[in-house]
Motif scaffolding. Structure first.
Motif, PDB file in Angstrom:
ATOM      1  N   ARG A   1     -70.305  31.235 -49.315  1.00 41.18           N
ATOM      2  CA  ARG A   1     -69.960  31.755 -48.184  1.00 41.18           C
ATOM      3  C   ARG A   1     -71.024  32.169 -47.365  1.00 41.18           C
ATOM      4  O   ARG A   1     -72.611  32.328 -47.705  1.00 41.18           O
TER       5      ARG A   1
ATOM      6  N   ASP B   1     -73.254  33.635 -43.738  1.00 41.91           N
ATOM      7  CA  ASP B   1     -73.031  34.395 -42.670  1.00 41.91           C
ATOM      8  C   ASP B   1     -74.326  34.704 -41.881  1.00 41.91           C
ATOM      9  O   ASP B   1     -75.106  35.320 -42.320  1.00 41.91           O
TER      10      ASP B   1
ATOM     11  N   ASP C   1     -73.135  43.208 -34.872  1.00 38.40           N
ATOM     12  CA  ASP C   1     -72.374  42.894 -35.871  1.00 38.40           C
ATOM     13  C   ASP C   1     -71.821  43.372 -37.352  1.00 38.40           C
ATOM     14  O   ASP C   1     -71.113  43.721 -37.685  1.00 38.40           O
ATOM     15  N   CYS C   2     -72.142  42.557 -37.418  1.00 39.13           N
ATOM     16  CA  CYS C   2     -72.533  42.492 -39.262  1.00 39.13           C
ATOM     17  C   CYS C   2     -73.454  42.195 -39.647  1.00 39.13           C
ATOM     18  O   CYS C   2     -74.479  41.293 -38.935  1.00 39.13           O
TER      19      CYS C   2
ATOM     20  N   ALA D   1     -68.854  46.465 -41.889  1.00 44.89           N
ATOM     21  CA  ALA D   1     -68.391  45.164 -41.580  1.00 44.89           C
ATOM     22  C   ALA D   1     -68.099  44.313 -42.143  1.00 44.89           C
ATOM     23  O   ALA D   1     -68.185  42.960 -41.915  1.00 44.89           O
TER      24      ALA D   1
ATOM     25  N   ALA E   1     -65.789  41.132 -43.722  1.00 45.05           N
ATOM     26  CA  ALA E   1     -66.426  40.040 -42.869  1.00 45.05           C
ATOM     27  C   ALA E   1     -65.932  38.912 -44.564  1.00 45.05           C
ATOM     28  O   ALA E   1     -65.114  37.936 -44.186  1.00 45.05           O
ATOM     29  N   ALA E   2     -66.528  39.387 -45.430  1.00 45.05           N
ATOM     30  CA  ALA E   2     -66.611  39.088 -46.633  1.00 45.05           C
ATOM     31  C   ALA E   2     -65.352  39.579 -47.704  1.00 45.05           C
ATOM     32  O   ALA E   2     -65.478  38.827 -48.707  1.00 45.05           O
TER      33      ALA E   2
END
Length: 117
Positions: free
Chosen positions: A32, A34, A45-46, A100, A104-105
């Motif tokens: 992953r 990001d 946001d993250c 956050a 997401a993860a």
């Protein structure tokens, strides 16, 4: 001229190549990534992060978080109060970012851990 989509893809490819080069992680072990909008303004946001398997180091699942790199990161860092977090207290801005990132993860982390003996 290239489209915005093509440019964003190129940035992601460059991020992926840079992470793999500097960490020694194989491309196929980067599960992953990001790093979107990694610029001066950043995003509230993250926190930027990546998830990988350290195949060369015994198969550990690694969730890596990028530190302060944007103005919004500085704002999160400057929040000078604590809040309840994981049974204790934590820096409020960092706790918000941790929640956050996990939102997401977290599913990917669980899947990666479940795929390992």
């Amino acid at each position: 001229p290239p489209t915005r989509e093509q440019l964003e893809l190129s940035v992601e490819e460059a991020d992926r190549a840079g992470i793999c080069t500097h960490t020694g992680i194989r491309t196929e072990d980067l599960l992953r990534l990001d790093t979107a909008s990694l610029d001066v303004a950043g995003s509230c946001d993250c926190l930027r992060h990546f998830l990988a398997v350290d195949s060369a180091g015994g198969g550990a699942v690694v969730l890596a978080l990028r530190g302060t790199a944007s103005l919004s990161d500085v704002v999160h860092d400057a929040v000078a109060y604590s809040e309840p977090f994981c049974g204790g207290e934590a820096h409020a801005g960092m706790a918000r970012m941790a929640r956050a990132v996990w939102a997401a993860a977290g599913g990917d982390v669980r899947r990666a851990l479940g795929a390992r003996p």
